[in-house]
Design a protein around this motif. Structure first.
Motif, PDB file in Angstrom:
ATOM      1  N   GLN A  16       0.665  -1.569  -0.252  1.00  0.00           N
ATOM      2  CA  GLN A  16      -0.069  -0.190   0.212  1.00  0.00           C
ATOM      3  C   GLN A  16       1.396   1.380   0.256  1.00  0.00           C
ATOM      4  O   GLN A  16       1.801   1.438   0.564  1.00  0.00           O
ATOM      5  CB  GLN A  16      -0.847   0.315   0.931  1.00  0.00           C
ATOM      6  CG  GLN A  16      -2.113  -0.955   1.267  1.00  0.00           C
ATOM      7  CD  GLN A  16      -2.780  -0.775   2.760  1.00  0.00           C
ATOM      8  OE1 GLN A  16      -2.466  -0.382   3.446  1.00  0.00           O
ATOM      9  NE2 GLN A  16      -4.040  -1.757   2.433  1.00  0.00           N
ATOM     10  N   PHE A  17       0.501   2.401  -1.126  1.00  0.00           N
ATOM     11  CA  PHE A  17       0.957   3.441  -0.876  1.00  0.00           C
ATOM     12  C   PHE A  17      -0.125   4.495  -0.676  1.00  0.00           C
ATOM     13  O   PHE A  17      -0.909   4.831  -1.142  1.00  0.00           O
ATOM     14  CB  PHE A  17       1.716   3.428  -2.558  1.00  0.00           C
ATOM     15  CG  PHE A  17       3.011   2.581  -2.517  1.00  0.00           C
ATOM     16  CD1 PHE A  17       4.245   3.190  -2.062  1.00  0.00           C
ATOM     17  CD2 PHE A  17       3.047   0.896  -3.246  1.00  0.00           C
ATOM     18  CE1 PHE A  17       5.037   1.291  -2.195  1.00  0.00           C
ATOM     19  CE2 PHE A  17       3.669   0.645  -3.088  1.00  0.00           C
ATOM     20  CZ  PHE A  17       4.928   0.452  -3.013  1.00  0.00           C
ATOM     21  N   PHE A  18       1.129   5.771  -0.014  1.00  0.00           N
ATOM     22  CA  PHE A  18      -0.139   6.622   0.172  1.00  0.00           C
ATOM     23  C   PHE A  18       0.336   7.927  -0.535  1.00  0.00           C
ATOM     24  O   PHE A  18       1.907   7.792  -1.199  1.00  0.00           O
ATOM     25  CB  PHE A  18      -0.028   7.145   1.921  1.00  0.00           C
ATOM     26  CG  PHE A  18      -0.525   8.938   2.254  1.00  0.00           C
ATOM     27  CD1 PHE A  18      -1.222   8.684   2.204  1.00  0.00           C
ATOM     28  CD2 PHE A  18       0.695  10.229   1.709  1.00  0.00           C
ATOM     29  CE1 PHE A  18      -2.291  10.317   2.750  1.00  0.00           C
ATOM     30  CE2 PHE A  18      -0.333  11.131   2.253  1.00  0.00           C
ATOM     31  CZ  PHE A  18      -1.308  10.625   3.269  1.00  0.00           C
ATOM     32  N   VAL A  19      -0.604   8.418  -1.812  1.00  0.00           N
ATOM     33  CA  VAL A  19      -0.373   9.229  -2.622  1.00  0.00           C
ATOM     34  C   VAL A  19      -0.782  11.014  -2.646  1.00  0.00           C
ATOM     35  O   VAL A  19      -1.641  10.951  -2.176  1.00  0.00           O
ATOM     36  CB  VAL A  19      -0.951   9.035  -3.850  1.00  0.00           C
ATOM     37  CG1 VAL A  19      -1.130   9.759  -5.297  1.00  0.00           C
ATOM     38  CG2 VAL A  19      -0.553   7.513  -4.283  1.00  0.00           C
ATOM     39  N   ARG A  20       0.377  11.324  -2.570  1.00  0.00           N
ATOM     40  CA  ARG A  20      -0.037  12.961  -1.588  1.00  0.00           C
ATOM     41  C   ARG A  20      -0.486  14.453  -2.868  1.00  0.00           C
ATOM     42  O   ARG A  20      -1.988  15.378  -2.707  1.00  0.00           O
ATOM     43  CB  ARG A  20       1.163  13.758  -1.408  1.00  0.00           C
ATOM     44  CG  ARG A  20       1.693  12.833   0.152  1.00  0.00           C
ATOM     45  CD  ARG A  20       3.208  14.398   0.412  1.00  0.00           C
ATOM     46  NE  ARG A  20       3.117  13.524   2.069  1.00  0.00           N
ATOM     47  CZ  ARG A  20       3.363  13.662   2.930  1.00  0.00           C
ATOM     48  NH1 ARG A  20       2.655  14.928   3.217  1.00  0.00           N
ATOM     49  NH2 ARG A  20       4.059  12.624   3.594  1.00  0.00           N
ATOM     50  N   ASN A  21       0.260  13.696  -4.429  1.00  0.00           N
ATOM     51  CA  ASN A  21      -0.753  14.290  -5.028  1.00  0.00           C
ATOM     52  C   ASN A  21      -0.901  13.137  -6.462  1.00  0.00           C
ATOM     53  O   ASN A  21      -0.180  13.059  -7.392  1.00  0.00           O
ATOM     54  CB  ASN A  21       0.467  15.074  -5.353  1.00  0.00           C
ATOM     55  CG  ASN A  21      -0.096  16.162  -6.300  1.00  0.00           C
ATOM     56  OD1 ASN A  21      -0.963  16.475  -7.092  1.00  0.00           O
ATOM     57  ND2 ASN A  21       0.601  17.453  -6.791  1.00  0.00           N
ATOM     58  N   VAL A  22      -2.037  12.843  -6.247  1.00  0.00           N
ATOM     59  CA  VAL A  22      -2.922  12.328  -7.505  1.00  0.00           C
ATOM     60  C   VAL A  22      -2.874  12.721  -8.924  1.00  0.00           C
ATOM     61  O   VAL A  22      -2.056  11.886  -9.556  1.00  0.00           O
ATOM     62  CB  VAL A  22      -4.250  12.135  -7.314  1.00  0.00           C
ATOM     63  CG1 VAL A  22      -4.811  11.454  -8.213  1.00  0.00           C
ATOM     64  CG2 VAL A  22      -4.635  11.383  -5.758  1.00  0.00           C
ATOM     65  N   PRO A  28       4.622   3.790  -7.860  1.00  0.00           N
ATOM     66  CA  PRO A  28       6.034   2.923  -7.386  1.00  0.00           C
ATOM     67  C   PRO A  28       6.867   1.793  -6.986  1.00  0.00           C
ATOM     68  O   PRO A  28       6.593   1.007  -8.205  1.00  0.00           O
ATOM     69  CB  PRO A  28       5.466   3.171  -5.758  1.00  0.00           C
ATOM     70  CG  PRO A  28       4.177   2.598  -6.010  1.00  0.00           C
ATOM     71  CD  PRO A  28       3.994   2.671  -7.093  1.00  0.00           C
ATOM     72  N   ALA A  29       8.096   1.705  -6.565  1.00  0.00           N
ATOM     73  CA  ALA A  29       9.049   0.399  -6.707  1.00  0.00           C
ATOM     74  C   ALA A  29       8.783   0.141  -5.883  1.00  0.00           C
ATOM     75  O   ALA A  29       8.227   0.299  -4.278  1.00  0.00           O
ATOM     76  CB  ALA A  29      10.277   1.556  -7.283  1.00  0.00           C
ATOM     77  N   CYS A  30       8.783  -1.430  -6.433  1.00  0.00           N
ATOM     78  CA  CYS A  30       9.433  -2.399  -4.901  1.00  0.00           C
ATOM     79  C   CYS A  30       9.320  -2.124  -3.736  1.00  0.00           C
ATOM     80  O   CYS A  30      10.503  -1.957  -3.918  1.00  0.00           O
ATOM     81  CB  CYS A  30       8.607  -4.032  -5.057  1.00  0.00           C
ATOM     82  SG  CYS A  30       8.862  -5.166  -3.682  1.00  0.00           S
ATOM     83  N   PRO A  31       8.981  -1.676  -2.567  1.00  0.00           N
ATOM     84  CA  PRO A  31      10.721  -1.966  -1.432  1.00  0.00           C
ATOM     85  C   PRO A  31      11.172  -2.374  -0.830  1.00  0.00           C
ATOM     86  O   PRO A  31      12.118  -2.769  -0.416  1.00  0.00           O
ATOM     87  CB  PRO A  31       9.015  -1.911  -0.226  1.00  0.00           C
ATOM     88  CG  PRO A  31       7.450  -1.616  -0.163  1.00  0.00           C
ATOM     89  CD  PRO A  31       7.828  -1.878  -1.971  1.00  0.00           C
ATOM     90  N   ARG A  32      10.787  -3.966  -1.380  1.00  0.00           N
ATOM     91  CA  ARG A  32      11.267  -5.276  -0.913  1.00  0.00           C
ATOM     92  C   ARG A  32      12.284  -5.339  -1.880  1.00  0.00           C
ATOM     93  O   ARG A  32      13.660  -5.350  -1.444  1.00  0.00           O
ATOM     94  CB  ARG A  32      10.469  -6.021  -0.918  1.00  0.00           C
ATOM     95  CG  ARG A  32      11.666  -7.652  -0.303  1.00  0.00           C
ATOM     96  CD  ARG A  32      10.259  -8.613  -0.201  1.00  0.00           C
ATOM     97  NE  ARG A  32      10.857 -10.425   0.418  1.00  0.00           N
ATOM     98  CZ  ARG A  32      10.634 -11.555   0.437  1.00  0.00           C
ATOM     99  NH1 ARG A  32       8.911 -11.151   0.034  1.00  0.00           N
ATOM    100  NH2 ARG A  32      11.359 -11.909   0.360  1.00  0.00           N
ATOM    101  N   CYS A  33      12.362  -5.683  -3.332  1.00  0.00           N
ATOM    102  CA  CYS A  33      13.095  -5.768  -3.966  1.00  0.00           C
ATOM    103  C   CYS A  33      13.708  -4.932  -5.299  1.00  0.00           C
ATOM    104  O   CYS A  33      13.943  -5.194  -6.771  1.00  0.00           O
ATOM    105  CB  CYS A  33      12.678  -7.004  -5.148  1.00  0.00           C
ATOM    106  SG  CYS A  33      11.108  -6.954  -6.659  1.00  0.00           S
ATOM    107  N   GLU A  34      12.433  -3.959  -5.017  1.00  0.00           N
ATOM    108  CA  GLU A  34      13.077  -2.608  -5.808  1.00  0.00           C
ATOM    109  C   GLU A  34      12.241  -2.807  -6.950  1.00  0.00           C
ATOM    110  O   GLU A  34      13.011  -1.740  -8.407  1.00  0.00           O
ATOM    111  CB  GLU A  34      14.516  -2.149  -5.990  1.00  0.00           C
ATOM    112  CG  GLU A  34      15.059  -1.805  -4.498  1.00  0.00           C
ATOM    113  CD  GLU A  34      15.577  -1.022  -4.504  1.00  0.00           C
ATOM    114  OE1 GLU A  34      17.234  -0.845  -5.619  1.00  0.00           O
ATOM    115  OE2 GLU A  34      16.685  -0.550  -2.962  1.00  0.00           O
ATOM    116  N   SER A  35      11.701  -3.373  -8.047  1.00  0.00           N
ATOM    117  CA  SER A  35      10.821  -3.234  -9.096  1.00  0.00           C
ATOM    118  C   SER A  35      10.336  -2.437  -9.344  1.00  0.00           C
ATOM    119  O   SER A  35       9.608  -1.626  -8.262  1.00  0.00           O
ATOM    120  CB  SER A  35      10.251  -4.828  -9.156  1.00  0.00           C
ATOM    121  OG  SER A  35       9.233  -5.024 -10.355  1.00  0.00           O
TER     122      SER A  35
END
Length: 131
Positions: A16-22, A28-35
């Motif tokens: 889940q990613f919080f988006v400030r400016n739609v 986004p990039a994956c926080p685990r593998c950066e894909s």
């Protein structure tokens, strides 16, 4: 400011990613593998209802479709459906026992008499007792 869910095909995880400016939002990039191959998923959401709107829904005549008041099993199905409509709150063991007995085909009036709070309650006119 929405929260979006993305699936990473490499990690097989949903993030889940919080988006400030739609308008400027990019995947986004994956926080685990950066894909950067994440795909956006549809999130599950709920809405809140007021007690008034809940009661209005229960008063809808279409909720009575298929109800046969002379068939205990039909009454049991309707009671289960209505308990889910009001939020699937636990109605207590007596309620569940009553539904189980209706599903078994027992007479609703006999169930009511046997579950009465007052053991001295008089029998109804439709009941015959042997002396």
């Amino acid at each position: 400011m929405p929260i979006y869910e993305y699936y990473c095909p490499d990690c097989h995880k949903i993030y889940q990613f919080f988006v400030r400016n739609v308008p400027e939002h990019r995947a986004p990039a994956c926080p685990r593998c950066e894909s950067t191959e994440l795909t956006r998923r549809f999130s599950i959401f709920t809405t809140t209802t007021t007690e008034e709107s809940r009661l209005e829904k229960l008063a809808d005549p279409s909720k009575l479709a298929g109800l046969d008041e002379n068939d205990p099993k039909s009454l049991a199905r309707w009671m289960r459906k209505m308990s889910k409509e009001i939020g699937d709150e636990d109605m207590g063991p007596e309620f569940n026992e009553m539904i189980d007995r209706l599903e078994a085909g027992e007479d609703p009036e006999e169930i009511e008499r046997s579950m009465s709070m007052d053991p001295k309650s008089p029998p109804t006119d439709s009941t015959l007792y042997e002396a």
